[in-house]
Write an enzyme that holds these catalytic residues in place. Structure first.
Site, PDB file in Angstrom:
ATOM      1  N   SER A  83      43.399  34.440  36.328  1.00 15.30           N
ATOM      2  CA  SER A  83      42.534  35.466  36.930  1.00 15.30           C
ATOM      3  C   SER A  83      42.207  36.639  36.013  1.00 15.30           C
ATOM      4  O   SER A  83      41.423  37.509  36.390  1.00 15.30           O
ATOM      5  CB  SER A  83      43.169  35.990  38.222  1.00 15.30           C
ATOM      6  OG  SER A  83      43.042  35.034  39.252  1.00 15.30           O
ATOM      7  N   LYS A  86      38.591  37.485  35.456  1.00 15.06           N
ATOM      8  CA  LYS A  86      37.787  38.359  36.317  1.00 15.06           C
ATOM      9  C   LYS A  86      37.428  39.687  35.647  1.00 15.06           C
ATOM     10  O   LYS A  86      36.582  40.423  36.161  1.00 15.06           O
ATOM     11  CB  LYS A  86      38.528  38.588  37.640  1.00 15.06           C
ATOM     12  CG  LYS A  86      38.698  37.320  38.472  1.00 15.06           C
ATOM     13  CD  LYS A  86      39.352  37.607  39.807  1.00 15.06           C
ATOM     14  CE  LYS A  86      39.418  36.356  40.692  1.00 15.06           C
ATOM     15  NZ  LYS A  86      40.512  35.458  40.321  1.00 15.06           N
ATOM     16  N   SER A 142      41.996  40.039  43.613  1.00 14.88           N
ATOM     17  CA  SER A 142      41.803  38.865  42.755  1.00 14.88           C
ATOM     18  C   SER A 142      41.231  37.706  43.559  1.00 14.88           C
ATOM     19  O   SER A 142      41.668  36.550  43.440  1.00 14.88           O
ATOM     20  CB  SER A 142      43.107  38.441  42.073  1.00 14.88           C
ATOM     21  OG  SER A 142      42.846  37.581  40.986  1.00 14.88           O
TER      22      SER A 142
END
Length: 494
Positions: A83, A86, A142
């Site tokens: 993640s 991101k 997230s």
């Protein structure tokens, strides 16, 4: 019927293995999962402050202002980012969505990634959020489903958004990155490295909204057209004063985890007017991860200092560096590259780039001349070339001025039709070919011979005429004497 069910189950199992096998096999081709640890390369740099090797397969510590790498442990080796992807997703949203209050409506695209076992906000089809609320859910919660939805919102499709991610990564100078989605869910073609994540985070830090959201202890998403309010707390243990790993200088960042990628962490810390970015990738123990990141931040703040690089010479941009404490900036070496508005000047400490500046050629030459006076060293080749070119240009201008004023009549000005530039050249001299000179000489000799011959002939004619006149006079004198004698004889006879 039982036979049909059994056959169907075997077929389903085969399909499942066929889908999952390429990721397992191909993943090893992209990310070397057999490497448990990399060497700390920065400990091998001459004169560089030493530090203990951290846990985590790879790591990078970078100064946000200058881009100087302070710590390098396998930082260019490709890893699965999970993640932490991101950060790039948020950067593109910020750069392509000027209205943070614009409405985003959930479609089947976003809902496709809202499956159990992953981090999601679990929205409903047709549910609406603002762009800012989506950013908050992406960076704090997230949320994979929201990240995927924003990919479609910004680019029209996830694949088009991935193309934007890769183009932006290349623009930032990333060297070992390829994105396949906006969420960080595992894909055989989705990887990056600690150095590239540092560059991406450095770009995101230019935006206050990124700093604000990633530094939030929690976010609250108000009730929507289809759900009650949502409340999410940060995943960053190091910004939470109530957590044992709290580090007061950390201001924000992004976590990432999958079973294959393991724990990844990107954070930025601010102290004494300096901002450092730290990335640690692929580590199993979160406690070791937080402890090592604090150690790296302490190392960066304690062993390096910010310094003005250009000895007071003006620059277009940059001009500072993060250097090991006590470094004499006058002894740094340089490397240059031409850019649109001048020269991109890199400052090197024992071969390690510690800062950059954009300068005009004139200012770069002035900097090198000052540095030469301080160190007693000769000008480097690139600065000497600029000096030689300036002197040649000055000499040309003086020549042009002399020709235009009439002081020098032996030269003429030539103007390049394409560029309009003036140059000076010698005036052409009409040189008679040798064969013409020979012909002229022969003709002259023949003419002289002819004139001598003519003179001789004229002299001969004059001599002949003179002899004839002399003979005539003698004959006339003889006849006269004869006549007088005859007259005398006749008179005597009479």
């Amino acid at each position: 019927m039982k036979k049909f069910i059994k056959s169907f189950a075997v077929l389903l199992l085969a399909l499942t293995m066929a889908v999952s096998l390429p990721l397992t096999v191909s993943a090893d081709l992209v990310v070397d999962q057999t490497v448990e640890d990399y060497t700390c390369e920065s400990n091998l740099w001459t004169g560089w402050p030493q530090t203990v090797v951290t846990g985590g397969r790879t790591a990078c510590l970078m100064d946000a202002e200058t881009g100087t790498v302070l710590y390098n442990k396998g930082m260019t080796a490709p890893q699965y980012p999970a993640s932490t992807t991101k950060i790039m997703t948020a950067l593109l949203i910020i750069e392509n969505c000027p209205d943070m209050n614009a409405i985003v409506t959930m479609t089947e695209t976003g809902l496709a990634d809202a499956f159990p076992g992953s981090s999601n906000s679990n929205p409903s089809l047709g549910e609406q959020f603002t762009v800012r609320q989506c950013l908050e859910m992406i960076l704090v919660k997230s949320a994979n489903d929201i990240a995927t939805q924003m990919a479609e919102y910004v680019a029209g499709s996830v694949s088009a958004f991935a193309d934007m991610m890769n183009a932006r990564a290349a623009q930032l100078g990333c060297i070992n990155t390829h994105f396949a989605n906006a969420s960080g869910l595992e894909d055989e073609n989705h990887y990056t490295c600690a150095y590239d994540l540092s560059l991406i985070t450095r770009a995101a830090l230019q935006y206050d909204i990124f700093r604000e959201i990633t530094g939030s202890m929690y976010v609250e998403i108000p009730a929507t057209n289809m759900s009650d309010a949502r409340y999410y707390e940060t995943h960053l243990a190091m910004i939470n004063p109530d957590m044992p790993y709290y580090y007061p200088y950390v201001k924000g960042g992004k976590t990432g985890y999958t079973p294959i990628a393991r724990n990844n962490l990107v954070q930025f810390a601010e102290k004494d007017g300096r901002t450092l970015i730290c990335v640690i990738m692929c580590i199993e123990d979160q406690g070791v991860l937080f402890s090592n990141m604090a150690t790296l931040f302490d190392y960066g703040f304690a062993n390096f200092e910010r310094d003005e690089m250009t000895l007071g010479v003006p620059v277009e941009a940059g001009g500072v560096a993060l250097l090991p404490n006590g470094t004499d900036v006058s002894f740094l070496t340089n490397e240059t590259a031409e850019v649109e508005n001048g020269l991109n000047v890199g400052f090197l400490y024992n071969g390690v780039r510690v800062g950059t500046a954009i300068m005009t050629e004139d200012n770069y030459l002035a900097y090198q001349q000052k540095k030469s006076e301080l160190t007693g060293q000769a000008l480097p080749a690139d600065a000497q070339a600029i000096l030689d070119e300036k002197e040649a240009q000055q000499a040309l201008e003086e020549e042009i001025k002399a020709v235009e004023s009439g002081e020098d009549t032996t030269k003429e000005i030539v103007i390049d039709e394409a560029t309009g530039e003036k140059t000076v050249q010698e005036k052409p001299v009409n040189k008679t070919p040798v064969y013409i000179i020979i012909v002229i000489l022969i003709a002259a000799i023949l003419f002289v011979i002819y004139m001598i011959y003519v003179n001789i002939q004229q002299k001969r004619r004059r001599n002949r005429r003179a002899r004839r006149r002399s003979a005539a006079r003698k004959h006339a004198s003889s006849s006269y004497s004869s006549n007088i004698s005859n007259k005398r004889d006749t008179q005597k006879n009479n």
